[in-house]
Motif scaffolding. Sequence first.
Motif: not given
Lengths: 242, 800
Positions: B440-444, B446-447, B450-451, B453-454, B456
């Motif tokens: 999966x692409x999550x560019x940031x 920090x985000x 968090x993903x 940690x959550x 996802x």
Amino acid sequence: MKFPATAELAMAAMIIALLIGLPAGIISAARRNSLFDSTAMFVALIGVSMPVFWLGLMLAFLFSVALGWLPFSGRLDSTLVLQTKTGFMVWDALMTANWNALGNSFAHLILPAVTLSTIPMAIIARMTRSSLLEELGQDYVRTAKAMGFNERRVLLGHAMKNASLPVVTTIGLQVGALLSGAILTETIFSWPGIGRWIFSAIQARDYPIVQGAALLITLVFMAVNLLVDISYAFLDPRIRYH
Amino acid sequence: MKKAVISSFLVAVMILSMSVLPITAGTTDFNDVFGHWAQADIMTLVDKGIVSGYPDGTFQPDKTVTRAEFIKILAAALQLPQAAPAGASPFSDVAMTDWFFEAVMEGVQNNLIGGFPDGTFLPNDPITREQVAKILVRAKGIDETSTVLMSQQQEIISKVPDWNQVSEWAKLFVVNAIAADLMKGDPSGNFRPLASLTRAETAVIGVRMMGAMPSPTPTPTTPPVTGGTFIFGRGADCVKLDPADVTDGESARGTVQIYDTLVQFKGETTIVEPALATSWEVSTDNLTWTFHLRQGVKFHDGTDFNADAVLFNFERWWDESNAYHVGTFEYFSSMFNGFKGTEASTFTKMEKVSDSAVRFTLAQPYAPLLSTLAMFCFAIASPTAIKAQGPENYGTSTQYPGVGTGAFKVVEWTKDDKLVLDRNPDYWGYKANVDQVILRVIPDNAARYLALKAGEIQGMEGANPEDAKAAAADPALQVLLRPPMNVGTVLFKVDAPPFDNVNVRKALAMAVNKQPIVDAFYGATGLVANQFLPPSLWGYNKSLQDYPYDPTAAKQMLADEGYTDANPLTIDFWYMPNPRPYFPDPKAIAEAIAADFSKIGVVVNLKTEDWSTYLDDRKNGKFNLWMLGWTGDNGDPDNFLFFHYGVPRAGEGNYNNPALIKILLDAQKEVDQAKRDLLYQQAAVLIHDDCPRIFIGHNQEPAPGSLEGRAHAHLYCPPAARDGPRPDRSFRHRLPFYSHDPRRPGCGHPRRTGHARVYRPHAHRAGTGQTDLGAVLHLHRQHLSGGLGTFHPIQHSDHR
């Protein structure tokens, strides 16, 4: 594919901004200098000055990590499958009666839309308040009140109608803010829309994409503001276009 | 009878406890063990009553162990069968009343240890590492004469620089101990056969031999979960799923799941092992290479993998006139010196020998061939798929997926969002544990964290340093470190004033205080660099002495060259605008270096500009002094040194040393790795003497993943690639330079915490024997089938 993603997000954000911003502005104007007024305007001040990326991360931390209520990255859980026709996930899920995906895409929409909506919401609230206050000081309002119209009808029926012109203009201008705010919001929430596309194109120095995207956003912005101009005619019967 | 044995054992233990390893009453908390790298292992043995501390509450983990003590501890750990009663001691210096007599006899009768030719046992001499090697190999029941193949032996020996110090009798044992992972050398590979062992190291060995190696993570050995989906978060998407025509790391991360290469890197090492080719031969002149191909392998589209498929791919890469040669094939041309028809091209002929064998003929010997062929970009794609999809479409979308023979196949690819891969149930190698992998692409950054940690995603790369630290302290997360395969440097333009003067360069090199810089910005696992190669690579020159940090002498050297306080040396120092793996925080590092320079009276102007322009300007002579580094592609020193100094390059400071060039060319043609090793060590000396750049540090990168994820997947992390193209190509702008990568992590590695022994921050401290680089590698290997997969030292990012 990328544009519908951004459009869906922007629309959701605009709906939230309108649903909260307009009533907040109206109530603040009607109860000028009340506790509600000062609170709402203070919140609006914070909303307009809050950095989008910070708010986004904080919301994500609170609602996704700490509480675990909402997902925050992407448009749909990676494991869900949805046939997309229009590119508007919520709409597609509704049309294909894919309730699972509907709920999921809606949940994914909440955090980015709220994040994106804060600035327009604050501006709309303030604009509504100030233009409504101006109208409320007009003679015709005093006359209407003197003639015994009820408070609510004067406020919403007469003053608000006249005050709506600058508000509508502001809303039109806020579309631009939504589209530019989308660059940050989409990056934080991994929203595969036009904002992120621009972001990565800038980093890759891919000028054609940047130019194309800028052109597209400009066209959307112009179209929305054209609609706003046309809507003046309906809001103010004195305006006629020939 | 048995009672007598037991009681004599008890007596032995009692004597032992009084003499050497006294038991401290009621306490198992030694103040000198807490926080020690071997704490867990020591406490395990203490709990079992095998070792204990001293009356003063210490354990003295760093004290040397004698032969008697070692065999005593090992006999207890191995639970050796009781020794047959002996009438007399076989050794002149071991009495039957000695506390270690039983243990020595058990060791002797089990063939673990022997005495010396003069009839002595020397029980109070420190035990040496080569003696330990013999004991461990024997204890494991390994037949030292037949276990390791000759070719493998050569390979192991070539990686041990101090091999000649190993005693003749111990050589086979040492080879076997290394091959079986029982022992390892220090970070530069030295085995130190005659060095002694500490009590801590003995404890680690004891635990290992008990077969009760403590779990390195808070959850004890989670069995691999089968089925399910593993989601990996990353910064950017694949450009294309055609490995031959991409250079970016994220594309490679996708393609290595889908494709195989002829040979591959074993685990997280840079050792080459068979993959699609099961074996290979090279002619005596080192020019003709024949590869025998694996039989019965099929591509995802059901077509056969065979010699025709291999040749189709190689000809597509090599021959510009090939109808399917659509694209730049940048990696091929840069690794193999251009395409067919160019004079320098490495290949002269590619032919089919049989359906299951291909032969390549080279223009001249090319030693790094195998390492190069193991790179992700030389993966074999299905010819049928390329023909059917059309070369311009191949591997660009769900509709035109990449088709290989790999462990996963493409199901869906939504650009900038996710790449969904399903398990290939017919895979020829280790079949994946999970049913599905989603990239999966999550560019940031920090985000993305968090993903994780959550929940996802289950794994990620590219954590911000603070997040990596937090991940290490989080019991639900595990952080893997990539062994260093990079180097951060400060370059001089050596063909123009003021840096055409070698003394000026040396003065500046002596002015930089590297250790505090590495400590502050590379974290606990960073290493100070004094040469181009990282110590994890063979060819590293261990004996090279760095320029000393000596600002006074440096200032004097500058004064001798005419740069005084009245007439100071004034320079622009260019630093990189964004972090790279080898410079985790370039601005702060540049400021630290500039501060050091100004201490010797140099007037420094710090400057930067945007990254693409920066890379261009370094080549067109705008910079006199600038920062840049390199990340290895294939684990061959050639890949580090030849590119920079085999040909003088403006972008690399224009350093031109004919003697060095000759050495590098010779090393490229030499096939004997031991000889190449020496050549690269010589090269390091030449480079050092001319000081064309200041080497600052080597960095390791963390990649956090959830424990759930660790237990979940067998994800293939791509062994080689970079997220930008080769630095000297004009079409760089078209590719997404580090677009996913606003902040690479690297500095501030998580420190040791209670559970996070994974890191072994001491791992690179020389002299700890068992806990060198290998400890980290070993750990990852344990998770190979049940973890985030291998975390290969070859980085997944561009050189720059």
